[in-house]
Enzyme design. Structure first.
Site, mmCIF file in Angstrom:
data_model
loop_
_atom_site.group_PDB
_atom_site.id
_atom_site.type_symbol
_atom_site.label_atom_id
_atom_site.label_comp_id
_atom_site.label_asym_id
_atom_site.label_seq_id
_atom_site.Cartn_x
_atom_site.Cartn_y
_atom_site.Cartn_z
ATOM 1 N N GLY A 95 -2.741 2.496 -4.180
ATOM 2 C CA GLY A 95 -2.387 3.905 -4.108
ATOM 3 C C GLY A 95 -2.241 4.437 -2.696
ATOM 4 O O GLY A 95 -1.730 3.757 -1.801
ATOM 5 N N VAL A 104 0.847 -1.183 0.000
ATOM 6 C CA VAL A 104 0.000 0.000 0.000
ATOM 7 C C VAL A 104 0.886 1.238 0.000
ATOM 8 O O VAL A 104 1.916 1.272 0.684
ATOM 9 C CB VAL A 104 -0.929 0.024 1.230
ATOM 10 C CG1 VAL A 104 -1.902 1.195 1.155
ATOM 11 C CG2 VAL A 104 -1.674 -1.293 1.377
ATOM 12 N N CYS A 105 0.496 2.238 -0.766
ATOM 13 C CA CYS A 105 1.106 3.565 -0.687
ATOM 14 C C CYS A 105 2.622 3.497 -0.908
ATOM 15 O O CYS A 105 3.087 2.933 -1.888
ATOM 16 C CB CYS A 105 0.739 4.181 0.664
ATOM 17 S SG CYS A 105 0.935 5.966 0.776
ATOM 18 N N LEU A 106 3.409 4.015 0.034
ATOM 19 C CA LEU A 106 4.855 4.078 -0.140
ATOM 20 C C LEU A 106 5.532 2.742 0.087
ATOM 21 O O LEU A 106 6.756 2.633 -0.069
ATOM 22 C CB LEU A 106 5.465 5.129 0.796
ATOM 23 C CG LEU A 106 5.021 6.574 0.570
ATOM 24 C CD1 LEU A 106 5.861 7.526 1.398
ATOM 25 C CD2 LEU A 106 5.089 6.955 -0.882
#
Length: 343
Positions: free
Chosen positions: A187, A134-136
């Site tokens: 994202g 997820v994400c970073l």
């Protein structure tokens, strides 16, 4: 001689490792665990009342294990402390949450400090685990070498930094969830719930995923980050010819596009202008203008009470349906839906 009907082997219980590390985001780490647990309870309740899978037995609920590679408690972003266990055996799925990033320039140091986690991610992938992030967390997968030549996404806010650091990755920055083989990436922060619904659909089917979304007040899985992108929050792009062209176009959004006039403003031929913009962006000056017009329209839709027709005219279009089609193509939803959701 009578024969006993053969029975299918019971499905194997899915083991999911939730990787905790210093500075990771608790929502991304535990949000998926909570949603999977609730989905299992809903699946069981639905099976007892109406049946969920046309008479087929429900799969066993996945076993979720909070794991860390460092001894002792792990301090998450915000100072919250958890006490994970050590990883053991093979996992069917590994979840890699993203990290808190105070300053973009600190990213390289943070990734360097998480070298042990990157080695563990590589080992899990080599043993056949599905790896989801997820994400970073996508930065950790890229650092581990798992995303070379593969499709992936990350938080739209850090997509430029990701693209610059990992040019070998096929970044799909506007996608909210990307699945490439046994690698899943999603994202920005709340996309962990979209990832969870995706996994729930895999485990229990679409009806359970839909019921879980309704019970937990989640939207059905989203497909794009584009409606949430605000270019004003992105770090300034380095000076370039294409940036200068876009700046010139942004100052004249309401004026008709004139390639010859644009080229003359930069004292070059139209052909040279097209070639240089394509070399730098893979796009065209007209596409840059369209992106700028849509970005301005997004600001006006959320920040003013002007009608859609007034906004369309303000960014250089006379025909509302034509602009609405462009807006939907770049943003993923209509101007009216964008304004309604944003407010």
């Amino acid at each position: 001689m009578a024969t006993t009907p053969s029975t299918a082997p019971a499905p194997e219980t899915l083991r999911i490792a939730l990787l905790a590390y210093p500075g990771c985001l608790g929502t991304e780490l535990l949000g998926l665990a909570d949603l999977l647990r609730l989905a299992g309870q809903l699946a069981q309740a639905m099976d007892q009342t109406t049946g969920t899978t046309a008479g087929q037995a429900l799969p066993p609920a996945p076993v979720l294990e909070l794991v860390a590679l460092r001894p002792g408690p792990v301090r998450l972003a915000g100072g919250f402390v958890l006490s994970p266990g050590r990883p053991r055996g093979r996992y069917g799925l590994l979840l890699v949450p993203g990290m808190e990033l105070g300053r973009p320039e600190a990213l390289a140091l943070q990734l360097q400090a998480l070298a042990e986690e990157q080695r563990f991610i590589r080992r899990c992938a080599a043993r056949g685990s599905v790896v989801a992030t997820v994400c970073l967390g996508s930065f950790l997968l890229a650092e581990a070498g798992l995303l070379d030549g593969r499709r992936a996404t990350t938080s739209w806010l850090f997509a430029p930094a990701f693209a610059a650091r990992y040019p070998q990755v096929q970044l799909q920055a506007q996608e909210l969830l990307v699945e490439d083989g046994a690698l899943l990436s999603s994202g920005a922060v709340s996309s962990v719930f979209d990832l969870a619904l995706h996994l729930i659909k895999r485990l229990y089917g679409a009806r359970v995923a839909s019921r879980t979304a309704r019970v937990t007040l989640l939207q059905p899985p989203r497909s794009s980050q584009a409606p949430y992108v605000d270019e004003r929050l992105l770090p300034p792009a380095p000076p370039s010819f294409a940036q200068a062209v876009r700046g010139w176009l942004e100052a004249r959004l309401a004026e008709p596009f004139d390639l010859a006039r644009l080229a003359a403003a930069f004292h070059i031929s139209s052909r040279t202008l097209l070639r240089r913009v394509r070399q730098e962006t893979g796009s065209t000056p007209l596409a840059l203008l369209q992106q700028a017009r849509v970005q301005k329209a997004k600001q006006l839709l959320l920040g003013t009470r002007q009608s859609t027709a007034q906004i369309v005219a303000a960014v250089g279009y006379q025909d509302v349906p034509t602009f609405a089609r462009l807006f939907r193509r770049l943003v993923g939803e209509s101007p009216a839906r964008f304004r309604q959701r944003g407010r």
